[in-house]
Design an enzyme around this catalytic site. Structure first.
Site, PDB file in Angstrom:
ATOM      1  N   LEU A  64      -6.173   7.949  -3.149  1.00  0.00           N
ATOM      2  CA  LEU A  64      -5.907   8.382  -4.362  1.00  0.00           C
ATOM      3  C   LEU A  64      -4.572   8.976  -4.554  1.00  0.00           C
ATOM      4  O   LEU A  64      -3.841   9.290  -3.649  1.00  0.00           O
ATOM      5  CB  LEU A  64      -6.790   9.513  -4.587  1.00  0.00           C
ATOM      6  CG  LEU A  64      -8.277   9.191  -4.998  1.00  0.00           C
ATOM      7  CD1 LEU A  64      -9.246  10.333  -4.560  1.00  0.00           C
ATOM      8  CD2 LEU A  64      -8.509   8.609  -6.455  1.00  0.00           C
ATOM      9  N   PRO A  65      -3.869   9.314  -5.869  1.00  0.00           N
ATOM     10  CA  PRO A  65      -2.476   9.467  -5.973  1.00  0.00           C
ATOM     11  C   PRO A  65      -2.035  10.901  -5.521  1.00  0.00           C
ATOM     12  O   PRO A  65      -0.701  11.117  -5.496  1.00  0.00           O
ATOM     13  CB  PRO A  65      -2.202   9.031  -7.195  1.00  0.00           C
ATOM     14  CG  PRO A  65      -3.494   9.273  -8.002  1.00  0.00           C
ATOM     15  CD  PRO A  65      -4.354   8.922  -7.131  1.00  0.00           C
ATOM     16  N   THR A  94      -2.367   9.623   1.656  1.00  0.00           N
ATOM     17  CA  THR A  94      -1.382  10.682   2.259  1.00  0.00           C
ATOM     18  C   THR A  94      -1.531  11.849   1.615  1.00  0.00           C
ATOM     19  O   THR A  94      -1.070  12.102   0.357  1.00  0.00           O
ATOM     20  CB  THR A  94       0.073  10.142   2.293  1.00  0.00           C
ATOM     21  OG1 THR A  94       0.056   8.672   2.639  1.00  0.00           O
ATOM     22  CG2 THR A  94       0.965  10.976   3.128  1.00  0.00           C
ATOM     23  N   LYS A 169       1.385  10.284   9.808  1.00  0.00           N
ATOM     24  CA  LYS A 169       1.795   9.507   8.743  1.00  0.00           C
ATOM     25  C   LYS A 169       2.962   9.997   7.814  1.00  0.00           C
ATOM     26  O   LYS A 169       3.798   9.365   7.549  1.00  0.00           O
ATOM     27  CB  LYS A 169       0.627   9.357   7.697  1.00  0.00           C
ATOM     28  CG  LYS A 169       0.818   8.938   6.177  1.00  0.00           C
ATOM     29  CD  LYS A 169       1.127   7.529   6.103  1.00  0.00           C
ATOM     30  CE  LYS A 169       1.583   7.295   4.659  1.00  0.00           C
ATOM     31  NZ  LYS A 169       2.283   6.049   4.449  1.00  0.00           N
ATOM     32  N   LYS A 238       6.312  13.240  -3.005  1.00  0.00           N
ATOM     33  CA  LYS A 238       5.109  13.813  -2.584  1.00  0.00           C
ATOM     34  C   LYS A 238       5.156  13.844  -0.994  1.00  0.00           C
ATOM     35  O   LYS A 238       4.935  14.884  -0.422  1.00  0.00           O
ATOM     36  CB  LYS A 238       3.837  13.331  -3.056  1.00  0.00           C
ATOM     37  CG  LYS A 238       2.545  13.526  -2.150  1.00  0.00           C
ATOM     38  CD  LYS A 238       1.209  12.755  -2.712  1.00  0.00           C
ATOM     39  CE  LYS A 238       0.936  11.509  -2.255  1.00  0.00           C
ATOM     40  NZ  LYS A 238       0.822  11.138  -0.946  1.00  0.00           N
TER      41      LYS A 238
HETATM   42  P1  NAD Z   1      -1.773   4.152  -7.320  1.00  0.00           P
HETATM   43  O1  NAD Z   1      -1.323   5.315  -8.272  1.00  0.00           O
HETATM   44  O2  NAD Z   1      -1.444   2.993  -7.463  1.00  0.00           O
HETATM   45  O3  NAD Z   1      -3.476   4.409  -7.263  1.00  0.00           O
HETATM   46  C1  NAD Z   1      -4.244   5.469  -7.432  1.00  0.00           C
HETATM   47  C2  NAD Z   1      -5.773   4.856  -7.994  1.00  0.00           C
HETATM   48  O4  NAD Z   1      -6.517   6.049  -8.241  1.00  0.00           O
HETATM   49  C3  NAD Z   1      -5.362   4.386  -9.435  1.00  0.00           C
HETATM   50  O5  NAD Z   1      -6.076   3.137  -9.445  1.00  0.00           O
HETATM   51  C4  NAD Z   1      -5.831   5.576 -10.452  1.00  0.00           C
HETATM   52  O6  NAD Z   1      -6.675   4.948 -11.611  1.00  0.00           O
HETATM   53  C5  NAD Z   1      -7.144   6.081  -9.401  1.00  0.00           C
HETATM   54  N1  NAD Z   1      -7.464   7.468  -9.849  1.00  0.00           N
HETATM   55  C6  NAD Z   1      -6.584   8.320 -10.356  1.00  0.00           C
HETATM   56  N2  NAD Z   1      -7.630   9.405 -10.720  1.00  0.00           N
HETATM   57  C7  NAD Z   1      -8.619   9.201 -10.379  1.00  0.00           C
HETATM   58  C8  NAD Z   1      -9.973   9.642 -10.364  1.00  0.00           C
HETATM   59  N3  NAD Z   1     -10.155  11.108 -10.836  1.00  0.00           N
HETATM   60  N4  NAD Z   1     -11.029   9.264  -9.745  1.00  0.00           N
HETATM   61  C9  NAD Z   1     -11.021   7.924  -9.347  1.00  0.00           C
HETATM   62  N5  NAD Z   1      -9.905   7.127  -9.548  1.00  0.00           N
HETATM   63  C10 NAD Z   1      -8.639   7.806  -9.813  1.00  0.00           C
HETATM   64  O7  NAD Z   1      -1.335   4.710  -5.776  1.00  0.00           O
HETATM   65  P2  NAD Z   1      -1.478   3.871  -4.585  1.00  0.00           P
HETATM   66  O8  NAD Z   1       0.054   3.436  -4.293  1.00  0.00           O
HETATM   67  O9  NAD Z   1      -2.428   2.941  -4.396  1.00  0.00           O
HETATM   68  O10 NAD Z   1      -1.462   5.128  -3.234  1.00  0.00           O
HETATM   69  C11 NAD Z   1      -2.517   5.602  -3.067  1.00  0.00           C
HETATM   70  C12 NAD Z   1      -2.519   6.525  -1.766  1.00  0.00           C
HETATM   71  O11 NAD Z   1      -2.011   5.668  -0.743  1.00  0.00           O
HETATM   72  C13 NAD Z   1      -1.535   7.700  -2.025  1.00  0.00           C
HETATM   73  O12 NAD Z   1      -1.916   8.794  -1.199  1.00  0.00           O
HETATM   74  C14 NAD Z   1      -0.223   7.115  -1.537  1.00  0.00           C
HETATM   75  O13 NAD Z   1       0.812   8.093  -0.961  1.00  0.00           O
HETATM   76  C15 NAD Z   1      -0.867   6.274  -0.252  1.00  0.00           C
HETATM   77  N6  NAD Z   1       0.050   5.138   0.034  1.00  0.00           N
HETATM   78  C16 NAD Z   1       0.661   4.197  -0.918  1.00  0.00           C
HETATM   79  C17 NAD Z   1       1.295   3.286  -0.332  1.00  0.00           C
HETATM   80  C18 NAD Z   1       2.078   2.204  -1.162  1.00  0.00           C
HETATM   81  O14 NAD Z   1       2.986   1.401  -0.818  1.00  0.00           O
HETATM   82  N7  NAD Z   1       1.742   2.353  -2.441  1.00  0.00           N
HETATM   83  C19 NAD Z   1       1.334   2.725   0.994  1.00  0.00           C
HETATM   84  C20 NAD Z   1       0.965   3.822   1.934  1.00  0.00           C
HETATM   85  C21 NAD Z   1       0.083   4.893   1.607  1.00  0.00           C
END
Ligand code: NAD
Length: 296
Positions: A64-65, A94, A169, A238
């Protein structure tokens, strides 16, 4: 295994796809219907809410974001703690160790085991199953879910205290954030001196300055000017803020991190939270009065 997956975004989308392809029975939920439909087409089952996911399976993963959304999904009205089958909660987001300790306390009261499981390696790593997968929590529980986690990449056990994998992380992402910030300034200086930015990356990557900004982020998103790496600006800011807070909690003097944090905040103010994190390079370009693009 039967696995629930909540949050099918840039990371959760490909990670849940890989679970389905590896033969796990996956139940998914996201607030975006199109993201759910995509997974259902591949063979996953749709649930109606986080609580519904947690009433269908024993193992629930989240990606989740933000911390607020994470807490709502855990303990909100329709949160996973309202489900009646869940035994373990694996958070792939994260969040930093403070938030992990808070949710671990909530889970413990409900008899649910928490496994912290932040990942590193970006969208490409999530697609290919080459992520660094950092875990903390009860070792026997981590071993139990190891086969599912290995679908994502290389699994590391960081310790049994809640939040330890999150501290790991944050240290990693601070280095990634610093590499991007410092590489942007270094390459801007070279371009101002008349050097070709593509040549600069080639030289740096054969030399001692090599880092993931010069090997991946510049070649893929900055030099071609696509700025589409797949990691949101708000997510990187973040992580940098969480690192600063965590280091402050431990009384660590921060010279470099404070400066890196200021540059990331400036980039988010200029390009907005929904921009790609590689747009930080544009902030440096603006200050330097140069463009770091590959020659066509
Ligand atoms: P993102 O914004 O692409 O995806 C988040 C998803 O959560 C979206 O599909 C959104 O619709 C969904 N969401 C939002 N509110 C919600 C709710 N109440 N219930 C259910 N679903 C909900 O984010 P991301 O890039 O996939 O990152 C997710 C996590 O992974 C974050 O903590 C980020 O820091 C971590 N992360 C991201 C990356 C990257 O390269 N993108 C790499 C490592 C770690």
């Amino acid at each position: 295994m039967e696995i629930g997956f909540i949050g099918l975004g840039n990371m959760g989308g490909p990670m849940s796809r890989r679970l389905v392809e590896a033969g796990h029975r996956v139940t998914v939920f996201d607030v975006r219907k199109d993201a759910v439909d995509k997974l259902v087409k591949l063979g996953a089952t749709a649930a109606n809410s986080p609580a519904d996911v947690a009433s269908r399976v024993e193992t629930v993963m989240t990606s989740l974001p933000s911390l607020d959304i994470g807490l709502k999904v855990v303990d909100g009205e329709d949160g996973i703690t309202r489900g009646n089958r869940i035994k373990r909660y694996i958070d792939l987001s994260t969040t930093g160790s403070r938030a992990a300790q808070k949710t671990a306390g909530i889970m413990e009261k409900r008899g649910i085991v928490q496994i912290d499981c932040p990942v590193s390696g970006g969208v490409a790593g999530a697609e290919k199953g080459t992520l660094a997968v950092m875990t903390s929590g009860p070792k026997d529980e981590v071993e139990l879910v190891r086969p599912a986690l290995e679908v994502f990449g290389k699994v590391f056990y960081c310790g049994d205290k809640p939040g330890m994998a999150q501290s790991m992380k944050l240290a990693n992402n601070f280095l990634s954030a610093t590499g991007m910030a410092a590489s942007s300034e270094a390459i801007a200086m070279g371009v101002k001196a008349g050097l070709d930015p593509s040549l600069m990356c080639d030289v740096i990557n054969a030399g001692s300055g090599m880092n993931t900004a010069t090997t991946q982020k510049f070649p893929r998103s900055v030099l071609p000017g696509t700025f589409d790496y797949g990691f949101g600006m708000a997510l990187m800011v973040k992580d940098v803020r969480l690192f600063l807070q965590e280091a402050e909690d431990y009384g660590i003097p921060l010279e470099v991190a404070a400066a890196v944090g200021r540059l990331w905040e400036k980039a988010m103010a200029e390009h907005g939270p929904n921009s790609d994190f590689t747009e930080l390079a544009k902030t440096v370009e603006k200050g330097a009065g140069v463009q770091m693009r590959a020659k066509k």
